[in-house]
Motif scaffolding. Sequence first.
Motif, PDB file in Angstrom:
ATOM      1  N   GLY A 156     -13.209  -6.756  -3.027  1.00  0.00           N
ATOM      2  CA  GLY A 156     -11.579  -7.601  -3.265  1.00  0.00           C
ATOM      3  C   GLY A 156     -10.733  -7.146  -3.279  1.00  0.00           C
ATOM      4  N   ARG A 157     -10.471  -5.609  -4.019  1.00  0.00           N
ATOM      5  CA  ARG A 157      -8.439  -4.885  -4.147  1.00  0.00           C
ATOM      6  C   ARG A 157      -8.578  -5.138  -2.470  1.00  0.00           C
ATOM      7  NH1 ARG A 157     -10.311   0.894  -4.646  1.00  0.00           N
ATOM      8  NH2 ARG A 157     -10.922   0.944  -2.486  1.00  0.00           N
ATOM      9  N   ASP A 158      -8.536  -5.364  -1.872  1.00  0.00           N
ATOM     10  CA  ASP A 158      -8.165  -4.619  -0.299  1.00  0.00           C
ATOM     11  C   ASP A 158      -7.826  -6.319  -0.104  1.00  0.00           C
ATOM     12  OD1 ASP A 158      -8.454  -2.352   0.171  1.00  0.00           O
ATOM     13  OD2 ASP A 158     -10.095  -2.333   1.573  1.00  0.00           O
ATOM     14  N   GLY A 159      -7.978  -7.347  -0.173  1.00  0.00           N
ATOM     15  CA  GLY A 159      -7.665  -8.807  -0.794  1.00  0.00           C
ATOM     16  C   GLY A 159      -9.095  -9.456   0.455  1.00  0.00           C
ATOM     17  N   VAL A 160      -9.983  -8.705   0.724  1.00  0.00           N
ATOM     18  CA  VAL A 160     -10.813  -9.365   2.586  1.00  0.00           C
ATOM     19  C   VAL A 160     -11.141 -10.676   1.489  1.00  0.00           C
ATOM     20  CG1 VAL A 160     -12.407  -9.212   3.399  1.00  0.00           C
ATOM     21  CG2 VAL A 160     -10.964  -7.420   3.408  1.00  0.00           C
TER      22      VAL A 160
END
Length: 441
Positions: free
Chosen positions: A304-308
């Motif tokens: 989630g932090r990576d935006g995936v």
Amino acid sequence: MARLQRTLSLGAVVLFGIAYMTPTVVLATFGILATSTNGMVPAAYLAALVPMFFTALSYGHMAAAFPVAGSAYSYVRKAISPKLGFLAGWAVLLDYLFLPMAIWLIGAAYLGSAFPSVPQPVWVLAFIVITTLINIVGLKLANTVSALLMLIQMLVLVAFVVLCIHYIGGDASTPLWTLKPFISGDMKLPLIMSGAAIACYSFLGFDAVSTMTEETKDPVRTIPRAIMLIALIGGLIFIVVSYFVQLAHPSIVFENSDSAAYEIARNIGGDLFVSFFMIGMVVGQFASGLAAQASGSRLLYAMGRDGVLSTSFFGRVSERFGTPVNSIILCGVVALMALKLDVTTSTSFINFGAFLAFTLVNVSVIFHYWIGAKNRGLRELILFLVFPLIGAVACLWLMISLDKMALILGVSWLAVGIVYLAWLTSGFRRQPPEMDFQETN
């Protein structure tokens, strides 16, 4: 944005990994393995330890190179490619996201055997609610609880082995030391490998601690050491315990293979020991579920932090508790699938994701150290090429040894991931999103 806090020492990380493994899982899955291997459970664990050893080495190498949360997802992404990294994360998500479900299902099966008047779904729901609340509060509380529960588990395992030895001693026809549980004239390699593929479920935990990297003190040194210690300690426990249990109960016929150890405990120790055994099994599954849910939530947080995955939902840490609350809750919700599955099916298709991720992590070592960093020489040839190749091939062999249903479910999960990746990258024309996260000490 709030960040994960460094609170874990080497001892705490090893405890986390062993708790994730759940030493009593060797008893919890004994009936399933005995049936699938035709009574050769120790041989299956020994066969499983080989690929797990080499894979643990690879995880240690990658954890030292990339001390960030995300485990296989982060390693493959940084060493090979973002797209393949996404698929590694998607594969291991099958492991981390659904593992708590299998753990709580095993615990509920044993409680159902002891208290048949209570519906099994009640036990499943109780596991989910309690572990979710503890994980939300934070790892300090979770590790305190795990330490106490680990002590109880080890006492149960020691008592079980001692009673098995006493039981074997009462039968003059059964020697205490024999190679029969490992090698016999009627053993079949395909059955052993099929059993090893299931037995690897018990080892899941050495890799899970890599998701705790950003919450560990001095992770470059601590995480690799912890990974190897967990794999070796776990393997030794599984082989020794299954050896004596196999001698005490050589038959592969059980009233219920999902809770076979309950039947064996009654045979070797009577009703009083059964009560003690049940306490150990329940706290063991509780401790393992606690660790599995914590680990799965960290993987969701990293993606989630990576935006995936959705950053607004998965990529945030609670200001109050310092934990990824949304991801923890989602893991609990997914575990409700335990109400519709059996133990054998759930553990098998979970292993598909683990084997695929393990294979890619082994390959990542080759890409990062041997190809990318060009670490050459005899020592480097062995550590960064030969050993990872052995680990990758062995994991692939175990993956294709899974039962047909597990392969169907696993391939279906992977297909969904490929479709989602295609949408995320506009038909594979661009890389999956990644947040520029700088590691802080």
